[in-house]
Design a protein around this motif. Structure first.
Motif, PDB file in Angstrom:
ATOM      1  N   ASP A 143       0.827  -1.208   0.000  1.00  0.00           N
ATOM      2  CA  ASP A 143       0.000   0.000   0.000  1.00  0.00           C
ATOM      3  C   ASP A 143       0.861   1.257   0.000  1.00  0.00           C
ATOM      4  OD1 ASP A 143      -2.405  -1.260  -0.069  1.00  0.00           O
ATOM      5  OD2 ASP A 143      -2.775  -1.173   2.101  1.00  0.00           O
ATOM      6  N   ALA A 187       2.259   1.824  -3.435  1.00  0.00           N
ATOM      7  CA  ALA A 187       1.219   2.199  -4.387  1.00  0.00           C
ATOM      8  C   ALA A 187       0.817   3.657  -4.191  1.00  0.00           C
ATOM      9  CB  ALA A 187       0.015   1.287  -4.212  1.00  0.00           C
ATOM     10  N   ALA A 188       0.712   4.061  -2.916  1.00  0.00           N
ATOM     11  CA  ALA A 188       0.283   5.433  -2.629  1.00  0.00           C
ATOM     12  C   ALA A 188       1.316   6.445  -3.092  1.00  0.00           C
ATOM     13  CB  ALA A 188       0.026   5.590  -1.137  1.00  0.00           C
ATOM     14  N   ARG A 189       2.577   6.049  -3.069  1.00  0.00           N
ATOM     15  CA  ARG A 189       3.641   7.013  -3.374  1.00  0.00           C
ATOM     16  C   ARG A 189       4.231   6.868  -4.768  1.00  0.00           C
ATOM     17  NH1 ARG A 189       3.282   5.684   1.750  1.00  0.00           N
ATOM     18  NH2 ARG A 189       3.732   7.201   3.388  1.00  0.00           N
ATOM     19  N   ASP A 194       3.487   7.421  -7.943  1.00  0.00           N
ATOM     20  CA  ASP A 194       3.544   8.549  -8.886  1.00  0.00           C
ATOM     21  C   ASP A 194       4.480   9.646  -8.394  1.00  0.00           C
ATOM     22  OD1 ASP A 194       1.724   7.133 -10.317  1.00  0.00           O
ATOM     23  OD2 ASP A 194       0.008   8.441  -9.904  1.00  0.00           O
ATOM     24  N   THR A 195       4.396   9.942  -7.094  1.00  0.00           N
ATOM     25  CA  THR A 195       5.247  10.986  -6.516  1.00  0.00           C
ATOM     26  C   THR A 195       6.711  10.602  -6.609  1.00  0.00           C
ATOM     27  OG1 THR A 195       3.530  11.116  -4.837  1.00  0.00           O
ATOM     28  CG2 THR A 195       5.474  12.473  -4.499  1.00  0.00           C
ATOM     29  N   ASP A 222      13.192  14.081 -11.737  1.00  0.00           N
ATOM     30  CA  ASP A 222      13.868  15.371 -11.573  1.00  0.00           C
ATOM     31  C   ASP A 222      15.273  15.193 -11.010  1.00  0.00           C
ATOM     32  OD1 ASP A 222      11.760  16.757 -12.529  1.00  0.00           O
ATOM     33  OD2 ASP A 222      11.040  17.508 -10.604  1.00  0.00           O
TER      34      ASP A 222
END
Ligand code: ZN
Lengths: 276, 319
Positions: free
Chosen positions: B137, B140-142, B144-145, B152
């Motif tokens: 979890d 999955a939550a992080r 994209d971030t 970058d």
């Protein structure tokens, strides 16, 4: 209240949704949203959120403090304040480049003596933050700050979701006595609420769908019979929302707090008259 | 990167005792046929790599965390995956110079990109990914971030193809894995560095792979709970380990002495913030000065202390 921009929860939701679309279309892809184009983003928000009403320079009437560079984009301290002689009734905080730019809208209680509200917000990108104050006569006053931060909104709301779920709705009120510079005419307090204030921008691992946002939409802070302020909130208020504010110091009165979230859960709490 | 880095027999790992220890066991030899990462043999059949104490960048290719592997009679377990696919690929090549036994497990100590971005390489080599029950979890939550911010920091090329793979097997409490006459004891911890912390104890050698529950040289980063971490440190001390592979810093250090610097920093931060909160100081003012007395003791202090102090203030004001 009739001149209020948001007249109800559905209106608020609509504005948030409009804001979301506007920002999604115009936000730069990288974190380094710089000045170029920033003005168009703001002009779009003036149209969407403020119905294109003209705005006056708010210098000296409303003011906004925020760090030039955020230490933690999930917890960016901002201070909203008003000149108490100018009859500002409503303060709307807009984080231009956040996915839902309207962070919160505060309505100040009549005669409550609230001149300053400090809270913490998520900041998703290098962005302007605008504070718009609405006076009794409907005039809008604006001021802004540029903040360098990245990753606040899209970052998960909770560092410990299991713990956050266990403590949702708990509240704490701290009282600091006389507010600085008020000559003893105003006191200062801080209201803290346990809530994930989930941004909804996280993917569910199994369904790969975005988890619906779960945040506080309405907050009322009253003291005795008098409303100090109300807030209509968006997803940019940080997890475990905190509000530090001043209010007119008079006879000791109990505080009454009520919060409602997007799942229609209501959290109410009474705090006894100022302990001494 | 293009050339094989010659590996010294003894790396500068701090305590003299450890330098002696390592000169006995030596390092992975490098035949230079392909790029390999430098791993120290810190105990018989136990290897660890020291990543740079630095922010991840294209120059260091995300090689900014420590990781290692343990070789049993039948199989190999890799503990953490390195901070990019090239780094992980070179780690796998280094393992292949030591043994041709199968890499049966990739054990992830927590969710951070510098420890998990190389996962794909070991999964493709046949490893079962093992991690905390909260890891799937959390990743999955992080996801994209993490991918966006590392694009970058490292540049897009080093992030291309990275997948934040969830564990195939999750641990909630403890689990023993057998590598063939070699038992690894895995243990999850109450929220501290993160809510996904997991340690690996090689019971044969008494070596603890602590992940980021132990920082040396690199300022500890709080992405979970300051008070939880201080409690975990007390429990960690009781583990039957003689040496530890910290998540950042040298490849190996004596245990439990290695817990002392971070305990001191975390206690200082807590003491300063508790006093500030008591005095009614605002978050921004408290965060600007908390733990300033620790600045000279750590690398990357300015990069991480303001964030630690900000997050810890919000935690401590509820106490
Ligand atoms: Zn970490």
């Amino acid at each position: 209240m009739s001149q209020s921009i948001f007249t109800g929860r559905s209106r608020m939701a609509a504005v948030l949704a409009i804001g979301l679309t506007a920002a999604a279309m115009s936000a730069p892809s990288g974190a380094k949203a710089a000045e170029p184009g920033a003005d168009e983003v703001w002009q779009g928000l003036v149209t969407d959120v403020f119905e294109g009403k003209p705005m006056q320079d708010g210098t000296g009437i409303v003011s906004l403090e925020a760090p030039a560079r955020a230490a933690d984009p999930a917890l960016v301290p901002v201070t909203l304040s008003v000149d108490p002689t100018r009859h500002i009734r409503k303060l709307t905080l807009v984080i231009d480049h956040n996915p839902a730019p309207v962070a919160a809208s505060f309505t100040l209680g009549d005669g409550a003596g609230v001149t300053r509200i400090e809270t913490r917000v998520r900041v998703n990108a290098y962005t302007d933050i605008h504070l718009v104050g609405e006076a009794d006569d409907g005039t809008l006053y604006v001021t802004s700050r540029y903040v360098k931060a990245a990753g606040g909104c899209a970052a998960p709301a909770s560092k410990d979701p299991a713990a956050a779920a266990r403590s949702i709705g708990q509240m704490k009120l701290r009282r600091f006595g006389a507010a600085e510079g008020s000559g003893g005419t105003r006191d200062e307090a801080q209201l803290m609420i346990r809530h994930p204030n989930n941004s909804g921008l996280q993917k569910d691992q199994v369904t790969l769908l975005y988890i619906p946002a779960h945040f506080i939409t309405e907050l009322t802070v009253a003291r005795g019979e008098r409303t100090l302020f109300t807030m209509e909130g968006g997803i940019s208020i940080s997890e475990d929302p905190s509000f530090r504010f001043d209010y007119r110091a008079d006879t000791p009165e109990p505080f009454h707090v009520k919060a409602v979230d997007t799942e229609n859960m209501t959290f109410a709490h009474d705090f006894p008259a100022d302990a001494s | 990167m293009a050339l094989c880095t010659p590996i010294e027999g003894v790396r500068s790992v701090g305590p003299a005792a450890l330098a002696v220890l390592m000169s006995v066991f030596g390092s992975v030899p490098c035949a230079c046929a392909e790029d390999t990462l430098a791993f120290d043999e810190i105990a018989p059949h136990v290897y660890a790599h020291a990543g740079a104490v630095a922010l991840p960048s294209s120059e260091n290719r995300g090689d900014t965390s420590n990781f290692g592997f343990v070789v049993g009679d039948e199989a190999v377990a890799v503990i953490d995956a390195g901070g990019s696919l090239p780094v992980a690929r070179e780690a796998l090549a280094a393992i292949r110079r030591v043994t041709d036994k199968p890499v049966r497990y990739l054990i992830l100590t927590h969710m951070h990109p510098d420890h998990v971005f190389g996962s794909r390489i070991f999964k493709d080599a046949g490893a079962t990914i093992v991690g905390s029950a909260a890891l799937g979890d959390a990743l999955a939550a992080r996801s994209d971030t993490y991918l966006a911010s590392y694009r970058d920091q490292l540049g897009p090329a080093l992030v291309e193809g990275v997948e934040l793979l969830p564990p195939d097997r999750s641990v909630d409490g403890s689990l023993t894995l057998d590598l063939g006459h070699r038992a690894l004891r895995l243990q999850t911890w109450p929220t501290a560095h993160t809510n996904t912390d997991l340690t690996v104890l090689d019971t044969t050698s008494g070596t603890l792979f602590a992940g980021d529950l132990v920082f040396l040289e690199h300022l500890p980063v709080i992405d979970g709970s300051l008070t939880g971490w201080l409690k975990d440190i007390e429990s960690l001390k009781a583990l039957p380990a003689a040496r530890v592979v910290p998540g950042h810093g040298p490849s190996v250090a004596p245990f439990p002495a290695a817990l002392e610097p971070e305990a001191r920093y975390l206690e200082t931060l807590k003491r300063d913030l508790d006093a500030d909160i008591d005095a009614g100081l605002r978050l921004e003012n408290a965060a600007a000065s908390a733990a300033a007395s620790e600045a000279a003791n750590w690398q990357l202090f300015d990069a991480y202390n303001p964030r630690n102090a900000t997050a810890a203030y919000a935690e401590l004001e509820w106490q």
